[in-house]
Motif scaffolding. Structure first.
Motif: not given
Length: 112
Positions: A19-36
């Protein structure tokens, strides 16, 4: 685009899941709406979600962009309820942005 997606999968396999922490992304990083989660995992199959987060478009423009990615980059076609869920999320989480002054950077890959 298929080549790029395949190359990314190969790279992940070669690096043994490093893993590369600077590049890691997860759904929790984006706005929380249905369909995230559905939207996040569909989009990151081919590109960083940061690309999505910078756009800010109307539902109609998001819809056109999905068609464009299918035609130009061989993205799997989204249809039915799956397409609706993703468009609903994009419309709510990334609405149109304010008009910018002319002369700024123009994305050469954006649909026209």
């Amino acid at each position: 685009m298929r080549f790029a997606c395949a190359a990314a999968r190969i790279c992940c396999g070669v690096l043994g899941g490093a893993t590369f922490p600077a590049l890691a992304e997860s759904p929790e990083d984006i706005p929380d709406h249905p369909g995230r989660e559905e939207t996040f995992y569909y989009c990151i199959a081919c590109h960083s979600f940061r690309v999505v987060g910078r756009q800010g478009m109307s539902r109609e423009r998001w819809d056109q962009t999905l068609d464009w990615m299918t035609e130009k980059h061989s993205m799997p076609k989204l249809a039915g309820e799956e397409r609706k869920v993703i468009l609903d999320y994009l419309e709510q989480a990334y609405p149109p942005t304010a008009q910018r002054a002319p002369g700024g950077w123009v994305n050469p890959f954006a649909p026209k």
